[in-house]
Design a protein around this motif. Structure first.
Motif, PDB file in Angstrom:
ATOM      1  N   ALA A   1      10.857   3.484  -3.246  1.00  0.00           N
ATOM      2  CA  ALA A   1      11.037   2.361  -4.165  1.00  0.00           C
ATOM      3  C   ALA A   1       9.873   2.292  -5.134  1.00  0.00           C
ATOM      4  O   ALA A   1      10.057   2.084  -6.343  1.00  0.00           O
ATOM      5  N   GLY A   2       8.647   2.518  -4.621  1.00  0.00           N
ATOM      6  CA  GLY A   2       7.460   2.474  -5.478  1.00  0.00           C
ATOM      7  C   GLY A   2       7.504   3.550  -6.546  1.00  0.00           C
ATOM      8  O   GLY A   2       7.103   3.307  -7.687  1.00  0.00           O
ATOM      9  N   SER A   3       8.011   4.746  -6.209  1.00  0.00           N
ATOM     10  CA  SER A   3       8.008   5.788  -7.235  1.00  0.00           C
ATOM     11  C   SER A   3       9.040   5.491  -8.326  1.00  0.00           C
ATOM     12  O   SER A   3       8.768   5.718  -9.508  1.00  0.00           O
ATOM     13  N   PHE A   4      10.216   4.967  -7.944  1.00  0.00           N
ATOM     14  CA  PHE A   4      11.180   4.581  -8.995  1.00  0.00           C
ATOM     15  C   PHE A   4      10.608   3.469  -9.863  1.00  0.00           C
ATOM     16  O   PHE A   4      10.766   3.476 -11.087  1.00  0.00           O
ATOM     17  N   TYR A   5       9.945   2.527  -9.206  1.00  0.00           N
ATOM     18  CA  TYR A   5       9.323   1.404  -9.927  1.00  0.00           C
ATOM     19  C   TYR A   5       8.314   1.923 -10.951  1.00  0.00           C
ATOM     20  O   TYR A   5       8.349   1.557 -12.133  1.00  0.00           O
ATOM     21  N   ALA A   6       7.447   2.848 -10.501  1.00  0.00           N
ATOM     22  CA  ALA A   6       6.411   3.369 -11.396  1.00  0.00           C
ATOM     23  C   ALA A   6       7.038   4.146 -12.547  1.00  0.00           C
ATOM     24  O   ALA A   6       6.582   4.041 -13.691  1.00  0.00           O
ATOM     25  N   HIS A   7       8.093   4.927 -12.272  1.00  0.00           N
ATOM     26  CA  HIS A   7       8.692   5.727 -13.335  1.00  0.00           C
ATOM     27  C   HIS A   7       9.531   4.891 -14.276  1.00  0.00           C
ATOM     28  O   HIS A   7       9.981   5.369 -15.307  1.00  0.00           O
TER      29      HIS A   7
ATOM     30  N   GLY B   1       0.826  -1.213   0.000  1.00  0.00           N
ATOM     31  CA  GLY B   1       0.000   0.000   0.000  1.00  0.00           C
ATOM     32  C   GLY B   1       0.854   1.253   0.000  1.00  0.00           C
ATOM     33  O   GLY B   1       0.577   2.201  -0.745  1.00  0.00           O
ATOM     34  N   PHE B   2       1.917   1.274   0.815  1.00  0.00           N
ATOM     35  CA  PHE B   2       2.806   2.441   0.836  1.00  0.00           C
ATOM     36  C   PHE B   2       3.486   2.619  -0.520  1.00  0.00           C
ATOM     37  O   PHE B   2       3.680   3.733  -0.999  1.00  0.00           O
ATOM     38  N   MET B   3       3.836   1.480  -1.139  1.00  0.00           N
ATOM     39  CA  MET B   3       4.442   1.528  -2.474  1.00  0.00           C
ATOM     40  C   MET B   3       3.470   2.176  -3.461  1.00  0.00           C
ATOM     41  O   MET B   3       3.868   3.013  -4.280  1.00  0.00           O
ATOM     42  N   ALA B   4       2.196   1.824  -3.340  1.00  0.00           N
ATOM     43  CA  ALA B   4       1.192   2.420  -4.223  1.00  0.00           C
ATOM     44  C   ALA B   4       1.097   3.914  -3.978  1.00  0.00           C
ATOM     45  O   ALA B   4       1.040   4.720  -4.925  1.00  0.00           O
ATOM     46  N   ILE B   5       1.096   4.328  -2.704  1.00  0.00           N
ATOM     47  CA  ILE B   5       1.039   5.760  -2.398  1.00  0.00           C
ATOM     48  C   ILE B   5       2.234   6.455  -3.041  1.00  0.00           C
ATOM     49  O   ILE B   5       2.101   7.506  -3.684  1.00  0.00           O
ATOM     50  N   GLY B   6       3.434   5.850  -2.905  1.00  0.00           N
ATOM     51  CA  GLY B   6       4.628   6.446  -3.490  1.00  0.00           C
ATOM     52  C   GLY B   6       4.519   6.554  -4.997  1.00  0.00           C
ATOM     53  O   GLY B   6       4.790   7.616  -5.581  1.00  0.00           O
ATOM     54  N   ALA B   7       4.099   5.463  -5.639  1.00  0.00           N
ATOM     55  CA  ALA B   7       4.021   5.459  -7.099  1.00  0.00           C
ATOM     56  C   ALA B   7       3.055   6.524  -7.588  1.00  0.00           C
ATOM     57  O   ALA B   7       3.364   7.305  -8.496  1.00  0.00           O
ATOM     58  N   TYR B   8       1.869   6.596  -6.971  1.00  0.00           N
ATOM     59  CA  TYR B   8       0.855   7.528  -7.457  1.00  0.00           C
ATOM     60  C   TYR B   8       1.196   8.967  -7.095  1.00  0.00           C
ATOM     61  O   TYR B   8       1.027   9.866  -7.928  1.00  0.00           O
ATOM     62  N   ALA B   9       1.696   9.192  -5.854  1.00  0.00           N
ATOM     63  CA  ALA B   9       2.000  10.573  -5.467  1.00  0.00           C
ATOM     64  C   ALA B   9       3.116  11.141  -6.337  1.00  0.00           C
ATOM     65  O   ALA B   9       3.002  12.259  -6.860  1.00  0.00           O
ATOM     66  N   SER B  10       4.185  10.365  -6.531  1.00  0.00           N
ATOM     67  CA  SER B  10       5.275  10.888  -7.348  1.00  0.00           C
ATOM     68  C   SER B  10       4.833  10.999  -8.798  1.00  0.00           C
ATOM     69  O   SER B  10       5.228  11.936  -9.506  1.00  0.00           O
TER      70      SER B  10
ATOM     71  N   ARG C   1      16.456   6.024 -14.053  1.00  0.00           N
ATOM     72  CA  ARG C   1      17.677   5.470 -14.629  1.00  0.00           C
ATOM     73  C   ARG C   1      18.215   4.433 -13.664  1.00  0.00           C
ATOM     74  O   ARG C   1      18.004   4.551 -12.450  1.00  0.00           O
ATOM     75  N   PRO C   2      18.953   3.450 -14.168  1.00  0.00           N
ATOM     76  CA  PRO C   2      19.497   2.433 -13.256  1.00  0.00           C
ATOM     77  C   PRO C   2      20.299   3.038 -12.110  1.00  0.00           C
ATOM     78  O   PRO C   2      20.213   2.553 -10.977  1.00  0.00           O
ATOM     79  N   TRP C   3      21.034   4.138 -12.384  1.00  0.00           N
ATOM     80  CA  TRP C   3      21.865   4.669 -11.287  1.00  0.00           C
ATOM     81  C   TRP C   3      21.029   5.236 -10.163  1.00  0.00           C
ATOM     82  O   TRP C   3      21.460   5.236  -9.011  1.00  0.00           O
ATOM     83  N   HIS C   4      19.807   5.715 -10.469  1.00  0.00           N
ATOM     84  CA  HIS C   4      18.921   6.137  -9.383  1.00  0.00           C
ATOM     85  C   HIS C   4      18.745   5.011  -8.378  1.00  0.00           C
ATOM     86  O   HIS C   4      18.900   5.192  -7.173  1.00  0.00           O
TER      87      HIS C   4
END
Lengths: 289, 294
Positions: free
Chosen positions: A180-186, A34-43, A118-121
């Motif tokens: 982690a969720g926001s990097f995943y989503a992007h 759930g926190f990952m989802a919040i991160g992905a959507y907010a970012s 990017r991978p380095w992120h």
């Protein structure tokens, strides 16, 4: 392809650590999906709708999730054990259902247009989090966490504010999961609420448990193994949940401490909170205590 | 119209309650959450579908579903719980039962596919209606309601009045003391798992027959919601599970009636969180007999 591997492995390592941080204070969280989802959507909203660069957006998303974690966690961490487990399951299901009903972020169809990981992120994130946890494990803070986890009552009697400690850990775990969720989503460009369901939360917990949770290297290694093996072994991809479930079962049965459950030099007490072995050091602990 | 919706809600709630009874029975006796329970419920629908496809009539299909679910329950107890019986093992037991659930879902998706599979019964059983006092009611739903309530009544009487029930209550109170009095705790655990799983399997059959299809994801939607209902009703409290199930079923039906159906899930889970925080003994429970567990 190489990029995919780096991003997925790195994200899963950080997610496994996010569960580990919460476990350090003795709570098991099924809320990290759930926190990952919040991160992905907010970012995602920040970068796509407001044109913000990725890294500040990810940090803000992390702070938002951390704040949600603290607000939800403050009352929730008063409940313990099985009750807390149920509450965190509830958080994940509720976050998913709320996102599904918000049209602004695409509802059930999902939200798209996020680019830029990017991978380095991800590599930098893994190194940063790893260093942070390593310093933590060498610092006096680790002993406070150990005390809170092993025996909350004794810890409280020594003047440790146990609720505060658990809350900080919960907040940090939520922060890490959201970043982690926001990097995943992007990296994925398009995400749907379905990708962050309860199954994902369980998988994250299983990564950590598979690696072993009594030192900081177990969770990321569990994550690496479980992310890479299905990619490397041909034909395993479609059997992933079955293979995963069977491996976990076998491991829990024959090696309940996890894959890497060697002891570090620190003298920690029995890990009864995850191994399930009877705790000889606390013989007076009744079943309903 | 409203009355019909409420009746539909009660029927829905009786299925929730059937699953929640299993959760609560296992929690009451072992102090562990069985996350594979929802998947046994899911498989109940598919076992029924498979046996009807092989030419069995509905009563035979019900019997087969009950037997298969019971065996699955034994399997879950053996693989997921036998070794993790200590009071501190609730995290391990939750994870192992989750792993069993993952395997069950994946295997049934291999066999039946990820899409819902239609289940039609021969004859007009699924559509027949009856008019009582001006209300048009589907006979099947009434049958589901009556049978579920009967099953739960039988369970309640078994737990309260029979020797088996006395053994179950003794183990729930304290496995160590029960063992000292010569009760075979392993046997009682197996019996509890069989009872709970048969009820879950029959609930899955009822859902499949009522909606007309079986689907592999009901374990994580319908089944997991029953877990929340178990907590709302009070963990380990059979009456609470029944009342909580009916309450949630009716609220959900009314939510769809008033057009806010998509919030029903959120409501149930937030309600559960609120209950756990404010009244950990459950909506109807008291903390007199059982302390809050850590």
């Amino acid at each position: 392809m190489m990029q995919d591997y780096i991003v997925f492995v790195g994200v899963n390592m950080v997610l496994a650590w996010s569960v580990y941080v919460i476990l350090l204070a003795g709570s098991l969280s099924f809320a990290n999906g759930g926190f990952m989802a919040i991160g992905a959507y907010a970012s995602g909203v920040l970068t796509v709708k407001f044109g913000m660069p990725l890294i500040p957006a990810a940090l803000i998303a992390g702070l938002i999730a951390g704040a949600v974690g603290v607000v939800v966690g403050f009352p929730a961490l008063r409940t313990r054990g099985i009750y807390l487990m149920l509450v965190t399951v509830g958080i994940t299901v509720s976050v998913k259902a709320v996102i599904e009903s918000i049209d602004y972020v695409g509802g059930i169809q999902g939200f798209g247009g996020m680019v830029g990981t990017r991978p380095w992120h991800v590599i930098a994130l893994v190194i940063l989090v790893g260093c942070g946890l390593w310093f933590l494990s060498k610092s006096p803070l680790q002993r406070i966490l150990d005390a809170v986890r092993e025996d909350e009552l004794s810890a409280a009697s020594l003047g440790i504010n146990t609720v505060y400690v658990k809350l900080v850990c919960f907040g940090i775990g939520a922060f890490l999961a959201a970043v982690a969720g926001s990097f995943y989503a992007h990296h994925l460009i398009h995400v749907t609420p379905d990708q962050f369901g309860i199954v994902v939360s369980v998988f994250i917990v299983l990564y950590a448990v598979l690696g072993g949770t009594n030192n900081m290297w177990g969770p990321p290694i569990g994550a690496v193994i479980m992310t890479l093996i299905p990619e490397v072994v041909r034909g395993l991809e479609s059997w992933r949940p079955t293979a995963f479930g069977v491996i976990i079962l076998v491991l829990l049965l024959i090696r309940p401490d996890g894959l890497l459950a060697f002891r570090e030099v620190t003298t920690r007490a029995n890990k009864s909170w995850v191994t399930g072995k009877a705790d000889e050091s606390k013989p007076a602990k009744a079943k309903s205590a | 119209m409203l009355v019909e919706q409420i009746i539909n809600g009660v029927v829905l709630g009786s299925m929730y309650a059937l699953i929640a009874q299993g959760y609560t029975l296992i929690f009451g006796v072992l102090d562990k959450l069985n996350f594979a329970h929802g998947e046994i419920f899911m498989l109940g629908g598919f076992v029924c579908l498979a046996s009807i496809a092989l030419g069995a009539s509905l009563p035979v299909a019900i019997l087969i579903t009950a037997i298969v679910s019971g065996l699955l329950g034994l399997m879950v107890e053996f693989v997921g719980f036998r070794k993790f019986r200590s009071a501190d093992a609730h995290i391990t037991a939750a994870l192992s039962s989750f792993a069993i659930g993952l395997v069950l879902i994946d295997l049934s998706q291999k066999v039946w596919g990820a899409e819902p599979v239609a289940l039609t019964l021969p004859g007009s059983l699924q559509t027949a209606t009856i008019t009582i006092a001006g209300l048009k009611l589907v006979v099947l739903r009434l049958a589901i309601l009556v049978i579920s309530l009967l099953l739960m009544l039988v369970l309640y009487l078994v737990v309260l009045k029979t020797g088996l029930g006395r053994r179950i209550r003794a183990v729930a109170e304290s496995p160590a003391k029960a063992a000292l009095f010569g009760i075979n705790v392993t046997r009682v655990n197996q019996q509890v798992f069989v009872i709970a799983s048969v009820m879950a399997g029959l609930a899955g059959l009822a859902l499949a027959v009522r909606t007309g299809y079986s689907s592999t994801d009901v374990g994580f939607t319908f089944g997991l919601k029953a877990l929340a209902i178990m907590a709302i009703g009070g963990m380990g409290d059979l009456r609470g599970a029944l009342l909580g199930g009916l309450l949630v079923g009716v609220i959900e039906a009314l939510a769809f009636q008033w057009g806010v159906g998509q919030f029903a899930d959120v409501f149930v889970w937030l309600f559960m969180i609120a209950i756990l925080l404010l009244r950990p003994a459950g909506l109807f429970g008291t903390l007199v007999s059982k302390e809050i567990r850590t």
